[in-house]
Scaffold this active site. Sequence first.
Site, PDB file in Angstrom:
ATOM      1  N   SER A  73       0.843  -1.202   0.000  1.00  0.00           N
ATOM      2  CA  SER A  73       0.000   0.000   0.000  1.00  0.00           C
ATOM      3  C   SER A  73       0.871   1.242   0.000  1.00  0.00           C
ATOM      4  O   SER A  73       0.499   2.286  -0.529  1.00  0.00           O
ATOM      5  CB  SER A  73      -0.888   0.027   1.236  1.00  0.00           C
ATOM      6  OG  SER A  73      -1.281  -1.284   1.555  1.00  0.00           O
ATOM      7  N   TYR A  74       2.048   1.174   0.650  1.00  0.00           N
ATOM      8  CA  TYR A  74       2.871   2.385   0.762  1.00  0.00           C
ATOM      9  C   TYR A  74       4.269   2.130   0.249  1.00  0.00           C
ATOM     10  O   TYR A  74       5.192   2.856   0.554  1.00  0.00           O
ATOM     11  CB  TYR A  74       2.970   2.824   2.241  1.00  0.00           C
ATOM     12  CG  TYR A  74       1.647   2.729   2.927  1.00  0.00           C
ATOM     13  CD1 TYR A  74       1.318   1.609   3.675  1.00  0.00           C
ATOM     14  CD2 TYR A  74       0.677   3.712   2.726  1.00  0.00           C
ATOM     15  CE1 TYR A  74       0.079   1.486   4.253  1.00  0.00           C
ATOM     16  CE2 TYR A  74      -0.571   3.587   3.296  1.00  0.00           C
ATOM     17  CZ  TYR A  74      -0.877   2.459   4.060  1.00  0.00           C
ATOM     18  OH  TYR A  74      -2.116   2.347   4.608  1.00  0.00           O
ATOM     19  N   SER A  75       4.436   1.041  -0.508  1.00  0.00           N
ATOM     20  CA  SER A  75       5.810   0.652  -0.828  1.00  0.00           C
ATOM     21  C   SER A  75       5.899  -0.062  -2.162  1.00  0.00           C
ATOM     22  O   SER A  75       4.905  -0.612  -2.654  1.00  0.00           O
ATOM     23  CB  SER A  75       6.302  -0.312   0.263  1.00  0.00           C
ATOM     24  OG  SER A  75       5.334  -1.344   0.394  1.00  0.00           O
ATOM     25  N   LYS A  80      13.028  -2.242  -0.346  1.00  0.00           N
ATOM     26  CA  LYS A  80      11.662  -1.747  -0.160  1.00  0.00           C
ATOM     27  C   LYS A  80      11.752  -0.222  -0.148  1.00  0.00           C
ATOM     28  O   LYS A  80      12.463   0.346   0.684  1.00  0.00           O
ATOM     29  CB  LYS A  80      11.119  -2.273   1.168  1.00  0.00           C
ATOM     30  CG  LYS A  80       9.685  -1.931   1.452  1.00  0.00           C
ATOM     31  CD  LYS A  80       9.194  -2.844   2.583  1.00  0.00           C
ATOM     32  CE  LYS A  80       7.898  -2.469   3.166  1.00  0.00           C
ATOM     33  NZ  LYS A  80       7.384  -3.498   4.104  1.00  0.00           N
ATOM     34  N   ALA A  84      13.947 -12.677  -1.034  1.00  0.00           N
ATOM     35  CA  ALA A  84      13.260 -13.975  -0.946  1.00  0.00           C
ATOM     36  C   ALA A  84      12.736 -14.287  -2.354  1.00  0.00           C
ATOM     37  O   ALA A  84      11.705 -13.769  -2.770  1.00  0.00           O
ATOM     38  CB  ALA A  84      12.102 -13.885   0.048  1.00  0.00           C
ATOM     39  N   GLU A 128       5.722 -15.696  -1.836  1.00  0.00           N
ATOM     40  CA  GLU A 128       4.971 -15.910  -0.597  1.00  0.00           C
ATOM     41  C   GLU A 128       4.555 -17.381  -0.447  1.00  0.00           C
ATOM     42  O   GLU A 128       4.247 -18.041  -1.440  1.00  0.00           O
ATOM     43  CB  GLU A 128       3.703 -15.027  -0.614  1.00  0.00           C
ATOM     44  CG  GLU A 128       3.996 -13.540  -0.671  1.00  0.00           C
ATOM     45  CD  GLU A 128       2.730 -12.685  -0.825  1.00  0.00           C
ATOM     46  OE1 GLU A 128       2.870 -11.463  -0.860  1.00  0.00           O
ATOM     47  OE2 GLU A 128       1.618 -13.263  -0.905  1.00  0.00           O
ATOM     48  N   LYS A 173       0.562 -14.570   8.839  1.00  0.00           N
ATOM     49  CA  LYS A 173      -0.363 -15.191   7.878  1.00  0.00           C
ATOM     50  C   LYS A 173       0.477 -15.679   6.704  1.00  0.00           C
ATOM     51  O   LYS A 173       1.624 -15.210   6.530  1.00  0.00           O
ATOM     52  CB  LYS A 173      -1.408 -14.179   7.412  1.00  0.00           C
ATOM     53  CG  LYS A 173      -0.827 -12.882   6.867  1.00  0.00           C
ATOM     54  CD  LYS A 173      -1.911 -11.899   6.474  1.00  0.00           C
ATOM     55  CE  LYS A 173      -1.288 -10.594   5.995  1.00  0.00           C
ATOM     56  NZ  LYS A 173      -2.293  -9.619   5.575  1.00  0.00           N
ATOM     57  N   GLU A 185       0.676 -14.970   3.715  1.00  0.00           N
ATOM     58  CA  GLU A 185       1.212 -13.919   2.821  1.00  0.00           C
ATOM     59  C   GLU A 185       2.496 -13.324   3.396  1.00  0.00           C
ATOM     60  O   GLU A 185       3.334 -12.838   2.661  1.00  0.00           O
ATOM     61  CB  GLU A 185       0.222 -12.763   2.638  1.00  0.00           C
ATOM     62  CG  GLU A 185      -1.072 -13.101   1.952  1.00  0.00           C
ATOM     63  CD  GLU A 185      -2.148 -13.511   2.953  1.00  0.00           C
ATOM     64  OE1 GLU A 185      -1.837 -14.339   3.830  1.00  0.00           O
ATOM     65  OE2 GLU A 185      -3.271 -13.016   2.859  1.00  0.00           O
ATOM     66  N   THR A 240      -5.049  -9.253  10.224  1.00  0.00           N
ATOM     67  CA  THR A 240      -5.880  -9.680   9.094  1.00  0.00           C
ATOM     68  C   THR A 240      -6.999 -10.573   9.620  1.00  0.00           C
ATOM     69  O   THR A 240      -6.719 -11.516  10.365  1.00  0.00           O
ATOM     70  CB  THR A 240      -4.982 -10.450   8.092  1.00  0.00           C
ATOM     71  OG1 THR A 240      -3.882  -9.591   7.774  1.00  0.00           O
ATOM     72  CG2 THR A 240      -5.746 -10.838   6.846  1.00  0.00           C
TER      73      THR A 240
END
Length: 324
Positions: free
Chosen positions: A44-46, A63, A115, A119, A161, A163, A215
């Site tokens: 969202s911000y990256s 990032k 990585a 995910e 989670k 993700e 989440t």
Amino acid sequence: DEWKEKGAAVRVRQETDANGNTVTRVVKKGVKDFNFGRTLGEGSYSTVLAATDRTTLKEYAIKVLDKRHIIKEEKVKYVNIEKNTLNRLGDHPGVIKLYYTFQDERSLYFVLDLATGGELLGTLKRYLGTFDVECTRFYAAQILDTIEYMHSRGVIHRDLKPENVLLDDQMHIKITDFGTAKILELPKPSNNSGEGPDLTDAFKDDVRANSFVGTAEYVSPELLTDKAACKASDLWAFGCILFQLIAGRPPFKAGNEYMTFQKIVNLEYEFPKGFPPAAKDLVERLLVLDPTKRLTIEHIKNHEFFANMEIGRGLWKQKAPRLK
Ligand SMILES: Nc1ncnc2c1ncn2[C@@H]1O[C@H](COP(=O)(O)OP(=O)(O)OP(=O)(O)O)[C@@H](O)[C@H]1O
Ligand SMILES: O=C(O)C[C@H](Cc1nc2cc(Cl)cc(Cl)c2[nH]1)c1ccc(Cl)cc1
């Protein structure tokens, strides 16, 4: 070599030279030190980009956050929490390592482990959404070993989670996304008559500042009822992930967030037919409403589901099982 962070982008690196003397090297990294490559993903911000250090040729994930956007969205606190938390968790194979942070006039930069396996959720989906018991045991053990390390460093992740479980080139896990983590402050020395540290500040801070909820599918009941996360909240999420690796879906999932929360606080979930009994027993001892009644990490490690698995550093030298 011991990395010590001094200031925003100046890093001190202790090295031993040919004659065995300890020399101190000052490393100042900036944007110019990297060749930026493909986009690995967007937040969202990256934006996360693959990048190569031009001198060492080592590959990283960088990032990049836009300062104006961070300020406009009032996310400064989260960015600084992510930096401080990652700096505390630099020494475990299961946590994404932060090497440098720096900024320029427009952006902030986190230089992280790359990585390449994406995910865990994506990998899971490619295998009909479920792993066999052997794969589940391996990945659950790596996640558990990493949670144990985070907790030992006084960090609660609060948004575990699939993700946020990335995979490296050896298909071993790397947990990420610490912007919403909670650092358990060491209680401030109190001014009471010295019979021990005053813990109330730490707790009050947590409840007052705790507007964060993770989440929906993985949120613990205590976070929904009395707004305070604790270490056991990460073990609730672990129970949900364990269930999902085998069942192919999380235990609590409804049409919308509110209905999902209802299922959680009422412990409304059921196992699909054929769910392995040992795994079922472990999940039942994790998805317990009262956090003080949930299995502790020690007990989980000794549970029959992990029978004759050594859950420790040895785990990280093992070859990841072929997914099937
Ligand atoms: N170290 C990394 N190596 C490889 N890919 C990464 C790495 N970190 C993040 N990514 C990928 O980049 C994407 C954006 O990650 P980022 O952490 O910036 O945002 P996010 O947490 O996914 O989204 P949001 O900020 O909305 O929660 C994700 O899809 C993630 O899988
Ligand atoms: O703690 C430090 O080293 C220094 C800074 C702190 C910091 N400076 C900021 C400026 C802006 Cl505009 C936004 C945030 Cl979130 C900011 N955070 C910093 C630099 C880079 C990164 Cl990735 C995080 C924090």
